[in-house]
Design an enzyme around this catalytic site. Sequence first.
Site, PDB file in Angstrom:
ATOM      1  N   GLY A   1       0.817  -1.209   0.000  1.00  0.00           N
ATOM      2  CA  GLY A   1       0.000   0.000   0.000  1.00  0.00           C
ATOM      3  C   GLY A   1       0.847   1.254   0.000  1.00  0.00           C
ATOM      4  O   GLY A   1       2.001   1.240  -0.424  1.00  0.00           O
ATOM      5  N   SER A   2       0.309   2.338   0.510  1.00  0.00           N
ATOM      6  CA  SER A   2       0.957   3.647   0.429  1.00  0.00           C
ATOM      7  C   SER A   2       2.065   3.779   1.477  1.00  0.00           C
ATOM      8  O   SER A   2       1.996   3.180   2.558  1.00  0.00           O
ATOM      9  CB  SER A   2      -0.074   4.759   0.629  1.00  0.00           C
ATOM     10  OG  SER A   2      -0.594   4.724   1.940  1.00  0.00           O
TER      11      SER A   2
ATOM     12  N   CYS B   1       2.603  -0.399  -9.055  1.00  0.00           N
ATOM     13  CA  CYS B   1       3.643   0.283  -8.280  1.00  0.00           C
ATOM     14  C   CYS B   1       4.930   0.508  -9.068  1.00  0.00           C
ATOM     15  O   CYS B   1       5.746   1.347  -8.677  1.00  0.00           O
ATOM     16  CB  CYS B   1       3.930  -0.488  -6.999  1.00  0.00           C
ATOM     17  SG  CYS B   1       4.540  -2.165  -7.252  1.00  0.00           S
TER      18      CYS B   1
ATOM     19  N   GLU C   1       4.243   9.439  -7.226  1.00  0.00           N
ATOM     20  CA  GLU C   1       3.641   8.333  -7.974  1.00  0.00           C
ATOM     21  C   GLU C   1       2.242   8.732  -8.418  1.00  0.00           C
ATOM     22  O   GLU C   1       1.372   8.996  -7.588  1.00  0.00           O
ATOM     23  CB  GLU C   1       3.569   7.090  -7.086  1.00  0.00           C
ATOM     24  CG  GLU C   1       3.001   5.866  -7.787  1.00  0.00           C
ATOM     25  CD  GLU C   1       2.992   4.649  -6.879  1.00  0.00           C
ATOM     26  OE1 GLU C   1       3.220   3.539  -7.380  1.00  0.00           O
ATOM     27  OE2 GLU C   1       2.745   4.812  -5.669  1.00  0.00           O
TER      28      GLU C   1
ATOM     29  N   GLU D   1       5.682  -3.072   0.814  1.00  0.00           N
ATOM     30  CA  GLU D   1       5.769  -2.817  -0.621  1.00  0.00           C
ATOM     31  C   GLU D   1       4.928  -1.584  -0.927  1.00  0.00           C
ATOM     32  O   GLU D   1       3.712  -1.622  -0.837  1.00  0.00           O
ATOM     33  CB  GLU D   1       5.259  -4.029  -1.403  1.00  0.00           C
ATOM     34  CG  GLU D   1       5.413  -3.904  -2.910  1.00  0.00           C
ATOM     35  CD  GLU D   1       4.845  -5.124  -3.636  1.00  0.00           C
ATOM     36  OE1 GLU D   1       4.031  -4.931  -4.561  1.00  0.00           O
ATOM     37  OE2 GLU D   1       5.200  -6.260  -3.251  1.00  0.00           O
TER      38      GLU D   1
END
Length: 510
Positions: A260-261, A314, A410, A281
């Site tokens: 996630g973030s 990602c 991102e 991650e």
Amino acid sequence: MSNSARHIGVMVSGAAASGVRRLNAPLWPHGNSLRSLTGTEATGVSHKKLEVRAPFDQSVIGTLDCVGLDGVEQAFNTARALFQNKDGWLPKWKRVEILERASALALERKEKYALEAATEGGKPFKDSLVEVVRAADGLKSCAEELRTQSGSEIPMGITQSSANRLAFTTHEPIGIVVALSAFNHPFNLIVHQVGPAVAAGCPVIVKPASDTPLSCVNVVELLYEAGLPREWVQLVIPADRAVSSRLASHPDVAFLSFIGSPGVGWKLRSDLPPGARCALEHGGCAPVVVEDADIDYVLPVLVKGGFYHAGQVCVSVQRVYVTGEEAAKELANRIAAAASALKVGDPRDADTDVGPLIRHKETDRVDEWVKEAVGGGAELICGGKKLSPALYEPTVLLNPPDSCRVTKEEIFGPVVCVYSSKSIEESCTRANSVPFAFQAAVCTQNIDKAMQAFRLLNASAVMVNDTTAFRVDWMPFAGLRHSGHGVGGIKYTLEDMQVQKMMVLRSKEL
């Protein structure tokens, strides 16, 4: 949607269902309870329900019961009892059997699972089908790792103090695993997190993304059907943020797997109990460095890497640095031409290339970032507008300012930015200017340029003449700096979820 749109049929018992199965009605049973998913008493179920909506048209496709803090405590009590009862641990042969059976079942039902994943997550059916097949292979890889994993002998007898001794290591499960997952690969990410836990012999508590919990239900029930006792994998839908936070901060957590973030991931890491391990991650804004490249060869993978799943990956291709102004302009135009030919629409359609963003507010955010870049001087080569509340047109920007968000952060949307630079050294320096470091790529026909970029780029992996989004599940997959912590990949996650236990045997016969 036009009447001519083609939809995917679901295979039932090896034959096509009568007519084409549309997802106007839920495919999943409503009201799945804590008991139905974990086999435990549902005393922790709250009165709140999670309503799951398709991102494309906001139709309701399922509801799930949520749990409160009592439900979380109940799940940990169940997992703790399992782990403490070593006589009841699943033998390795049984874990191999379960994982191989689950893999075979996933392949048998790949069209059904892919269609359901496409509906709840928005990834086009053809890409969701690849995801499910990959997940089946991941389950098989978990079993194969158990077949080949071994301990090691520790040298003894090489000093007087170590004489008459033999030492070796073996593997044991680390303890309770908590897996907090993301929406963008709703079937395969659950396999990445839960599969190695099952292989390691760890009880696991899994929380899917609130946008895409139904694919997680499919994976968990698949494992049950393959023979896994229900209490070994418990699926929890938290009623609120406090309940979610407790999953990571509970004193019985031995390993946290989070996708996630960055803000959430680093906070959860700080809340872990003493001794707990974790793998985080997060993501980044993946760079590609281009000089002396065979554009015809690399163009398809750059386009796929940038617009796959509407850029919600990602390691999506986001920033492309090209040596030379004319070369950058040419590449931007060619990416734009390919992007403009992509079909944007209903992810259930067989020929859709780009589906919706996961939430309408994300479509609005992407639009805001693109407008900010154009207002700052970027040239809009194609796209740059919302097609609906859920859909954003594939967009290519040329030379956005280094200070704007499409460059620094991102974007997680269907936007590719192309920049001109004076040299490969400048390209790498600019690529390294953000606080993220994950996967990168260099496109060139010059081996020395490839080696130079490999040396200069801040990344855990550098692809040559390929997309930044390339991944197979037996390779290491690691975010550096703000991009994450630890190493993903089936083999590496399995090792993280185990402890090496050493025996030292002393005998006068040694």
